[in-house]
Scaffold this motif. Structure first.
Motif, PDB file in Angstrom:
ATOM      1  N   TYR A 259      41.587  41.738  51.311  1.00 40.70           N
ATOM      2  CA  TYR A 259      42.279  42.717  50.455  1.00 40.70           C
ATOM      3  C   TYR A 259      43.547  43.242  51.144  1.00 40.70           C
ATOM      4  CZ  TYR A 259      42.565  46.969  47.477  1.00 40.70           C
ATOM      5  OH  TYR A 259      42.952  47.974  46.630  1.00 40.70           O
TER       6      TYR A 259
ATOM      7  N   GLN B  65      40.360  55.023  48.569  1.00 40.29           N
ATOM      8  CA  GLN B  65      41.031  53.937  49.294  1.00 40.29           C
ATOM      9  C   GLN B  65      42.099  54.457  50.257  1.00 40.29           C
ATOM     10  OE1 GLN B  65      42.030  50.371  47.172  1.00 40.29           O
ATOM     11  NE2 GLN B  65      40.391  50.637  45.675  1.00 40.29           N
TER      12      GLN B  65
ATOM     13  N   HIS C 240      40.013  52.797  37.519  1.00 42.53           N
ATOM     14  CA  HIS C 240      41.141  52.068  36.935  1.00 42.53           C
ATOM     15  C   HIS C 240      41.736  52.834  35.757  1.00 42.53           C
ATOM     16  CE1 HIS C 240      38.726  48.696  38.791  1.00 42.53           C
ATOM     17  NE2 HIS C 240      39.882  48.609  39.409  1.00 42.53           N
TER      18      HIS C 240
ATOM     19  N   HIS D  69      49.323  44.845  39.861  1.00 40.78           N
ATOM     20  CA  HIS D  69      48.614  44.371  41.051  1.00 40.78           C
ATOM     21  C   HIS D  69      47.140  44.041  40.777  1.00 40.78           C
ATOM     22  CE1 HIS D  69      48.820  43.382  45.267  1.00 40.78           C
ATOM     23  NE2 HIS D  69      47.607  43.880  45.402  1.00 40.78           N
TER      24      HIS D  69
ATOM     25  N   ASP E 282      47.657  42.799  50.402  1.00 39.56           N
ATOM     26  CA  ASP E 282      48.474  44.004  50.253  1.00 39.56           C
ATOM     27  C   ASP E 282      49.685  43.986  51.190  1.00 39.56           C
ATOM     28  OD1 ASP E 282      48.129  45.952  48.272  1.00 39.56           O
ATOM     29  OD2 ASP E 282      46.175  46.523  49.081  1.00 39.56           O
TER      30      ASP E 282
ATOM     31  N   VAL F 288      46.214  54.931  43.332  1.00 36.06           N
ATOM     32  CA  VAL F 288      44.885  54.327  43.501  1.00 36.06           C
ATOM     33  C   VAL F 288      43.899  55.418  43.944  1.00 36.06           C
ATOM     34  CG1 VAL F 288      43.568  52.470  44.613  1.00 36.06           C
ATOM     35  CG2 VAL F 288      46.034  52.199  44.336  1.00 36.06           C
TER      36      VAL F 288
ATOM     37  N   TYR G 207      51.646  54.017  45.446  1.00 33.82           N
ATOM     38  CA  TYR G 207      50.381  53.367  45.111  1.00 33.82           C
ATOM     39  C   TYR G 207      49.485  54.395  44.444  1.00 33.82           C
ATOM     40  CZ  TYR G 207      51.707  49.615  48.363  1.00 33.82           C
ATOM     41  OH  TYR G 207      52.351  48.586  48.994  1.00 33.82           O
TER      42      TYR G 207
ATOM     43  N   GLY H  97      43.583  42.426  40.879  1.00 37.17           N
ATOM     44  CA  GLY H  97      42.696  41.953  41.951  1.00 37.17           C
ATOM     45  C   GLY H  97      42.184  40.570  41.574  1.00 37.17           C
TER      46      GLY H  97
ATOM     47  N   ASP I 234      52.720  51.028  41.832  1.00 34.74           N
ATOM     48  CA  ASP I 234      51.594  50.087  41.854  1.00 34.74           C
ATOM     49  C   ASP I 234      50.416  50.839  41.254  1.00 34.74           C
ATOM     50  OD1 ASP I 234      49.090  48.980  42.944  1.00 34.74           O
ATOM     51  OD2 ASP I 234      50.302  47.836  44.370  1.00 34.74           O
TER      52      ASP I 234
ATOM     53  N   ASN J 287      40.735  44.247  38.061  1.00 34.20           N
ATOM     54  CA  ASN J 287      40.291  43.048  38.751  1.00 34.20           C
ATOM     55  C   ASN J 287      39.941  41.958  37.745  1.00 34.20           C
ATOM     56  OD1 ASN J 287      40.394  44.219  41.383  1.00 34.20           O
ATOM     57  ND2 ASN J 287      38.580  45.394  40.790  1.00 34.20           N
TER      58      ASN J 287
ATOM     59  N   GLY K 226      45.669  48.363  38.699  1.00 34.47           N
ATOM     60  CA  GLY K 226      44.848  47.628  39.667  1.00 34.47           C
ATOM     61  C   GLY K 226      43.562  47.027  39.126  1.00 34.47           C
TER      62      GLY K 226
HETATM   63  N1  ARG Z   1      42.046  46.022  42.531  1.00 29.05           N
HETATM   64  C1  ARG Z   1      41.840  47.170  43.347  1.00 29.05           C
HETATM   65  C2  ARG Z   1      40.496  47.816  43.026  1.00 29.05           C
HETATM   66  O1  ARG Z   1      39.932  47.570  41.995  1.00 29.05           O
HETATM   67  C3  ARG Z   1      42.944  48.181  43.173  1.00 29.05           C
HETATM   68  C4  ARG Z   1      44.309  47.694  43.551  1.00 29.05           C
HETATM   69  C5  ARG Z   1      45.204  48.802  43.987  1.00 29.05           C
HETATM   70  N2  ARG Z   1      46.493  48.378  44.477  1.00 29.05           N
HETATM   71  C6  ARG Z   1      46.698  47.798  45.642  1.00 29.05           C
HETATM   72  N3  ARG Z   1      47.930  47.454  45.959  1.00 29.05           N
HETATM   73  N4  ARG Z   1      45.743  47.597  46.497  1.00 29.05           N
HETATM   74  O2  ARG Z   1      40.014  48.591  43.806  1.00 29.05           O
END
Ligand code: ARG
Length: 593
Positions: A331, A359, A133, A159, A335, A355, A353, A161, A119, A124, A122
């Motif tokens: 969020y 987070q 990102h 994935h 998930d 990320v 993941y 957002g 994953d 948005n 990510g």
């Molecule tokens: N869209 C999220 C962001 O901009 C990151 C997503 C990461 N992946 C997940 N499964 N939450 O922070």
């Protein structure tokens, strides 16, 4: 055929066992003193403590046994009981021939492949991508490729957002600006009709509109409570599939996806699934019912939560917010539902993941909830965090105007610098314009990715385009240049009718090169086990350096045919391995430059 480290490890193990000392201590590693030996084992020191003997005595006995091994040119004891191993030229040549004949250039595959989802990325909808990102895309793409190369069945999922509060903010902002759209949203919401085709009025909304409106709406939502509440309400309407909101949202998602695909493509990043948070939405009602039935759901001031704190936690972890007091999915809700969706669609053994480190808590909370719900077994979900790419001020990188970085702008900027650098170095000048542009793109991607991946992902680093794009030093462009040099050498050999032949090893630079080729498996295993592409970045760099030294010390095309053939085989193996390693980092090599 295993790598030399493994083969020697087995030989030393057998010698340990024959001496009655625990074989598992017989670890073999590349020598700290390459001038004295190729490999070493420090096992006698640990063994001595275990069996209560003098380490030198153990080492001497083991060495006596190893001396009869025909692959070893010398076995020597150093210091308090280190065993130094030096291979014969013939043993190195054998390994070189095996690596050269292997399409994987000596890299092994897993005995038990797994099903893995990565994953990453990510991005948005509507919000511009930022450096987080960028790093998620670069690191995640590499991890996906490494896992696949090792033999796992891997799915990369973007994935998106696309289902949170920012969607409500945007629906509101677009409606405020355009009365026609606002009227149509109301009308569709009231009639309950979902349009199959997105109506023209909605189609007029562009990505530029979203980019322009989002920051304004986000800022307003922070100051103005009424505005924020309306955005929350619109988010809940969207999640309830009210047709006006839902169809307008489809337009947002469509225009965003086109732009994202373009940007990701330019960066050499590709997803198998372009799924998003919204794809998990259909599973939420059933998931909530199940969490409730399992007694995991708790009412908390109008919201519904799952408590995940555990006995012995060092810090208090907040609960997972499953349903907000407005009735929205959050969020963490999407998930958790995504974990269920992936379980059903693919049944992964592992989900990685990739990320931003910031987070970490979010994932810890979601994972614990998933384990409680039985959607995954403990350990099957893993968050791979990373640091930030910083500006010269030590804070996350921003544009000169102080705004968040757009991926497209970053790529354009890097490409511009790459063109400049190519001109400076006098490279690619005689090539057709389109090929020059392709080379500049590859140099730009190599510069960005290598600068990122050469660090362990947890480390933050400073964005320095001058350094990243240099053709000298530990950079992506340097590695491309080395690979292209080998390509042109091999082309020249072909036009001269010089054929490759079996490898023989004689010169120190040849020994060194073969030992470096042999170390690919170790680098790959480390990159895989630690989810650390930097191990492969390091290997690619070392290989280029070893090749450079070899190229300087060992004439190739002017050598007598058997030696020339041997060196051409080595060069071809280097090129294949270097291209493989770079490909695993997500970096493509041009034909010429
Ligand atoms: N869209 C999220 C962001 O901009 C990151 C997503 C990461 N992946 C997940 N499964 N939450 O922070």
């Amino acid at each position: 055929m295993s790598d030399l480290k493994t083969v020697l490890g087995e030989a030393v193990e057998a010698a340990f066992a024959a001496e009655g000392v625990p074989a598992e201590l017989a670890r073999v590693t590349p020598s700290d003193r390459p001038d004295l030996a190729d490999f070493q084992s420090n096992g006698a020191l640990a063994a001595a403590k275990r069996v209560g003997k003098n380490p030198r005595e153990i080492a001497t006995a083991v060495a006596e046994r190893l001396k009869s091994d025909p692959r070893l040119a010398s076995v020597e004891i150093a210091g308090p009981g280190f065993i130094n191993l030096k291979l014969t030229d013939a043993a190195l040549a054998d390994r070189a021939n095996a690596v050269a004949a292997d399409p994987r250039t000596g890299a092994e595959t897993l005995a038990e492949p797994r099903k893995v989802i990565v994953d990453y990325g990510g991005p948005n909808v509507a919000k511009p991508m930022h450096v987080g990102h960028l790093r998620a895309s670069i690191i995640g793409e590499s991890i996906k490729r490494i896992y696949r190369f090792r033999g796992d069945t891997v799915v990369g999922d973007a994935h998106f957002g696309d289902w949170g509060y920012q969607m409500g903010l945007l629906i509101g902002a677009v409606c405020d600006e355009n009365p026609e759209i606002a009227a149509l949203v109301d009308q569709l919401n009231a009639t309950g009709d979902v349009a199959d085709e997105i109506p023209d009025a909605f189609r007029a909304v562009t990505l530029a509109d979203l980019d322009r409106l989002y920051p304004l709406a986000a800022a307003k939502g922070k100051e103005d409570l009424t505005y924020r509440d309306r955005a929350r309400k619109l988010t809940a309407d969207l999640q309830a599939h009210k047709p006006g909101c839902y169809v307008l949202w489809r337009q947002f998602r469509a225009v965003t996806q086109v732009a994202l695909e373009r940007d990701f493509h330019a960066l050499g990043v590709d997803f198998d699934w372009w799924k998003g948070e919204s794809d998990a939405d259909p599973l939420i009602p059933e998931m909530v019912a199940e969490l409730d039935a399992k007694g995991l759901l708790v009412d908390d001031q109008g919201a519904r939560i799952v408590r995940v704190a555990r006995e012995g936690d060092k810090r208090e972890l907040p609960p997972l917010l499953v349903v907000s007091s407005e009735g929205s999915a959050m969020y963490g809700t999407t998930d958790l539902a995504t974990i269920l969706d992936r379980k059903r669609a693919f049944g992964p053994d592992l989900v990685i993941y990739c990320v931003d480190q910031r987070q970490a808590d979010h994932f810890e909370i979601v994972f614990r909830a998933a384990y409680l719900a039985g959607y995954a077994a403990e350990g099957q979900l893993e968050h791979i965090g990373f640091g930030t790419m910083n500006g010269p001020d030590g804070k996350p990188f921003k544009t000169r105007e102080g705004g968040v970085l757009k991926l497209n702008d970053l790529i354009e900027m890097t490409r511009g610098k790459a063109r400049e650098r190519l001109h400076e170095a006098g490279l690619g000048e005689n090539l057709p314009e389109s090929e020059f542009e392709e080379i500049a793109s590859k140099v730009a991607v190599a510069a960005l990715k290598f600068a990122d991946l050469q660090n362990f992902r947890g480390t933050s680093y400073v964005f320095d385009l001058d350094r990243f794009t240099s053709f000298e030093g530990k950079t992506g462009p340097y590695l491309l240049y080395q690979a292209v040099r080998v390509k042109s050498l091999l082309r020249k050999a072909e036009t001269e009718g010089a054929a490759a032949g079996p490898v023989t090893v004689a010169e120190p630079a040849e020994r060194d090169l073969v030992l470096t080729l042999d170390a690919f498996e170790t680098a790959l295993a480390e990159a895989y086990d630690k989810k650390a592409p930097n191990a492969l970045a390091e290997h690619a760099y070392r290989l280029s350096q070893a090749f450079s030294k070899f190229y300087a010390a060992c004439p190739i095309l002017v050598a007598a045919p058997p030696v020339r053939g041997s060196r051409l085989t080595l060069a071809a193996a280097v090129l294949r391995q270097l291209e493989t390693a770079l490909d695993l980092l997500g970096i493509a090599v041009p034909e010429r430059m």
